[in-house]
Scaffold this motif. Structure first.
Motif, short mmCIF file in Angstrom:
data_model
loop_
_atom_site.label_atom_id
_atom_site.label_comp_id
_atom_site.label_asym_id
_atom_site.label_seq_id
_atom_site.Cartn_x
_atom_site.Cartn_y
_atom_site.Cartn_z
N PRO A 1 0.85 -1.19 0.00
CA PRO A 1 0.00 0.00 0.00
C PRO A 1 0.89 1.24 0.00
O PRO A 1 1.79 1.36 0.83
CB PRO A 1 -0.79 -0.12 1.30
CG PRO A 1 -0.70 -1.56 1.69
CD PRO A 1 0.62 -2.05 1.17
N ALA A 2 0.66 2.14 -0.95
CA ALA A 2 1.50 3.33 -1.07
C ALA A 2 0.68 4.61 -1.11
O ALA A 2 1.20 5.67 -1.43
CB ALA A 2 2.37 3.23 -2.33
N ALA A 3 -0.60 4.50 -0.77
CA ALA A 3 -1.48 5.67 -0.70
C ALA A 3 -2.37 5.52 0.54
O ALA A 3 -3.01 4.50 0.73
CB ALA A 3 -2.33 5.79 -1.95
N VAL A 4 -2.39 6.54 1.37
CA VAL A 4 -3.10 6.50 2.65
C VAL A 4 -3.93 7.78 2.81
O VAL A 4 -3.46 8.88 2.51
CB VAL A 4 -2.11 6.36 3.82
CG1 VAL A 4 -2.81 6.52 5.16
CG2 VAL A 4 -1.38 5.03 3.75
N LEU A 5 -5.15 7.62 3.29
CA LEU A 5 -6.02 8.75 3.57
C LEU A 5 -5.74 9.28 4.97
O LEU A 5 -5.76 8.53 5.95
CB LEU A 5 -7.48 8.35 3.44
CG LEU A 5 -7.95 8.11 2.00
CD1 LEU A 5 -9.22 7.27 1.99
CD2 LEU A 5 -8.17 9.43 1.28
N PHE A 6 -5.51 10.57 5.05
CA PHE A 6 -5.29 11.27 6.32
C PHE A 6 -6.59 12.00 6.66
O PHE A 6 -7.09 12.81 5.87
CB PHE A 6 -4.14 12.27 6.14
CG PHE A 6 -3.85 13.14 7.33
CD1 PHE A 6 -2.84 12.81 8.20
CD2 PHE A 6 -4.57 14.31 7.55
CE1 PHE A 6 -2.54 13.63 9.30
CE2 PHE A 6 -4.30 15.13 8.63
CZ PHE A 6 -3.28 14.79 9.51
N SER A 7 -7.16 11.69 7.81
CA SER A 7 -8.42 12.32 8.21
C SER A 7 -8.41 12.56 9.72
O SER A 7 -7.46 12.18 10.41
CB SER A 7 -9.62 11.45 7.80
OG SER A 7 -9.51 10.16 8.35
N ARG A 8 -9.49 13.18 10.21
CA ARG A 8 -9.58 13.45 11.64
C ARG A 8 -10.97 13.12 12.17
O ARG A 8 -11.97 13.20 11.44
CB ARG A 8 -9.26 14.92 11.95
CG ARG A 8 -7.78 15.29 11.82
CD ARG A 8 -7.54 16.72 12.29
NE ARG A 8 -6.11 17.04 12.33
CZ ARG A 8 -5.44 17.60 11.32
NH1 ARG A 8 -6.08 17.87 10.18
NH2 ARG A 8 -4.15 17.87 11.44
N ILE A 9 -11.02 12.78 13.44
CA ILE A 9 -12.29 12.64 14.14
C ILE A 9 -12.82 14.04 14.39
O ILE A 9 -12.13 14.87 14.98
CB ILE A 9 -12.11 11.87 15.46
CG1 ILE A 9 -11.62 10.44 15.18
CG2 ILE A 9 -13.42 11.86 16.25
CD1 ILE A 9 -11.18 9.68 16.42
N ILE A 10 -14.05 14.32 13.92
CA ILE A 10 -14.60 15.67 14.08
C ILE A 10 -15.73 15.72 15.09
O ILE A 10 -16.15 16.81 15.51
CB ILE A 10 -15.08 16.25 12.73
CG1 ILE A 10 -16.17 15.37 12.11
CG2 ILE A 10 -13.91 16.41 11.77
CD1 ILE A 10 -16.88 16.03 10.95
N LEU B 1 -18.23 7.48 16.33
CA LEU B 1 -17.22 8.44 15.94
C LEU B 1 -17.58 8.97 14.56
O LEU B 1 -18.01 8.19 13.69
CB LEU B 1 -15.83 7.78 15.85
CG LEU B 1 -15.24 7.16 17.12
CD1 LEU B 1 -13.93 6.46 16.79
CD2 LEU B 1 -15.03 8.23 18.18
N CYS B 2 -17.38 10.25 14.33
CA CYS B 2 -17.62 10.83 13.00
C CYS B 2 -16.32 11.45 12.49
O CYS B 2 -15.66 12.21 13.21
CB CYS B 2 -18.71 11.90 13.05
SG CYS B 2 -19.07 12.62 11.43
N LEU B 3 -15.96 11.12 11.24
CA LEU B 3 -14.73 11.58 10.62
C LEU B 3 -15.04 12.45 9.41
O LEU B 3 -16.10 12.33 8.80
CB LEU B 3 -13.86 10.39 10.17
CG LEU B 3 -13.13 9.60 11.26
CD1 LEU B 3 -14.09 8.78 12.09
CD2 LEU B 3 -12.09 8.69 10.62
#
Length: 369
Positions: free
Chosen positions: A260-269, A277-279
């Motif tokens: 895997p060479a692509a990753v999603l960066f997100s946050r808990i909002i 949990l909502c992101l």
């Protein structure tokens, strides 16, 4: 203890959601793809997954010289990067026929080709080639079970091949066969199905050659079948997903050990209710055409994806006390190709640091031409 490979050390100024890519892992995947294909001479990778100049250039650096693409914009990007040989693997119709001829005119030193699967398109392209005083290289697109595009490998296909050969402004390159319908997890069973479907293509090749005509090249397969086709003499394989990889293919094809060479960066909002949990990872940020799950989280445990809308992804989670509003999450999409097109640029990461960005130049259907 070293940090996980995907983790960024300093995240305060990183906008979420973002798509992160890891060039060192991409390069390892390129080398593995070349190894499976048996070298670069019989490899024509598809660029539809990433659509980025820097990823094309990494492949050029390792001697890959022929590519496949789905749009005029992708073909134009390949030309700008200096690719020598570009196959537009989408039969041009309507305005895209004129755009294809404009591409030939704009980049006369590059070997462009495209696909056809019917007499009407062949006649149209031949007439336009005559009008523009050029010769157009064409592959006959074969349907051997995908039932999406192409002509069935039958007597009708033989007659169409003869028609193409007789056209004064067409250079017939050979056959194109995409078998994306072959997705069996077990490798032996996948090979069995792939071989059976390809037998129809082999018979068509025999019939064409028996009629006194030549087949220069057969371009075959996608990612799941390219290791199988790579063992056939003279076949050019065209995988697309290996360079970035995704969770869907990781689960489906354990024999294909790409990174895997692509990753999603997100946050808990938000934590809107007990065990929720909502992101900030909505439809606009990750491919959503498949059923749940749509991502595989790397640093969230004991969760189930239960809701998805334009801007939000909701998880049911047994241990929400372990997470806080504002926490960073990392996840691998189940389908990387349509996920990439949601971003104008991706952030590049090396050893825990963001080192730059790649523009997703061909994410739209038009750039200049």
């Amino acid at each position: 203890m070293s940090a996980p490979w995907y983790q960024i050390r300093t995240t305060e100024n990183v906008i979420s959601p973002s798509l992160l890519v890891y060039p060192k892992r991409i390069e390892k995947n390129i080398l593995k793809m070349i190894d499976i294909a048996g070298g670069t001479d019989f490899l024509r990778p598809h660029i539809k997954t990433y659509k980025m100049a820097e990823v094309i250039q990494l492949q050029l650096k390792h001697g890959i010289h022929q590519f496949k693409c789905a749009t005029i914009a992708e073909a134009e990007l390949l030309a700008e990067c200096g690719a020598q040989d570009v196959l537009l693997a989408m039969q041009p119709v309507g305005a895209n026929v004129d755009r294809f001829f404009a591409l030939l005119k704009a980049y006369p030193k590059i070997k462009f080709s495209t696909l056809v699967d019917n007499h009407q398109t062949v006649t149209n392209i031949n007439n336009l080639a005559d009008k523009n005083k050029v010769t157009v290289s064409l592959f006959l697109d074969i349907n051997n079970g995908m039932n999406r595009t192409g002509i069935w490998p039958s007597e009708e296909a033989l007659e169409l091949y003869k028609t193409m050969t007789a056209c004064s402004n067409i250079l017939v390159k050979g056959l194109h066969v995409y078998d994306g319908h072959i997705r069996i997890t077990n490798f032996d069973e996948r090979k069995k199905q792939c071989d059976a479907a390809f037998e129809l293509v082999i018979q068509l090749k025999r019939n064409i050659e028996s009629s006194g005509l030549k087949i220069d090249t057969i371009v075959a397969g996608g990612t799941p079948s390219f290791p199988i086709h790579s063992k056939r003499a003279g076949i050019v394989v065209s995988p697309g997903t290996p360079l970035l990889w995704d969770q869907g293919y990781t689960n489906l094809f354990p024999d294909l050990t790409f990174l895997p060479a692509a990753v999603l960066f997100s946050r808990i909002i938000s934590k809107p209710n007990t065990n929720l949990l909502c992101l900030d990872l909505g439809h606009k940020s990750v491919a959503s055409e498949m059923q749940f799950p749509r991502v595989q989280f790397l640093n969230v445990d004991n969760y189930t994806q239960i809701g998805h809308s334009e801007e939000h992804l909701v998880l049911s989670c047994d241990n929400t006390d372990a997470y806080h509003v504002g926490d960073v999450t990392y996840s691998i999409p189940y389908h990387i190709c349509p996920t990439v097109t949601k971003y104008k640029e991706v952030l590049t990461v090396n050893d825990g640091e963001i080192i730059g960005a790649y523009k997703v130049i061909a994410r739209d259907h038009k750039t200049n031409i």
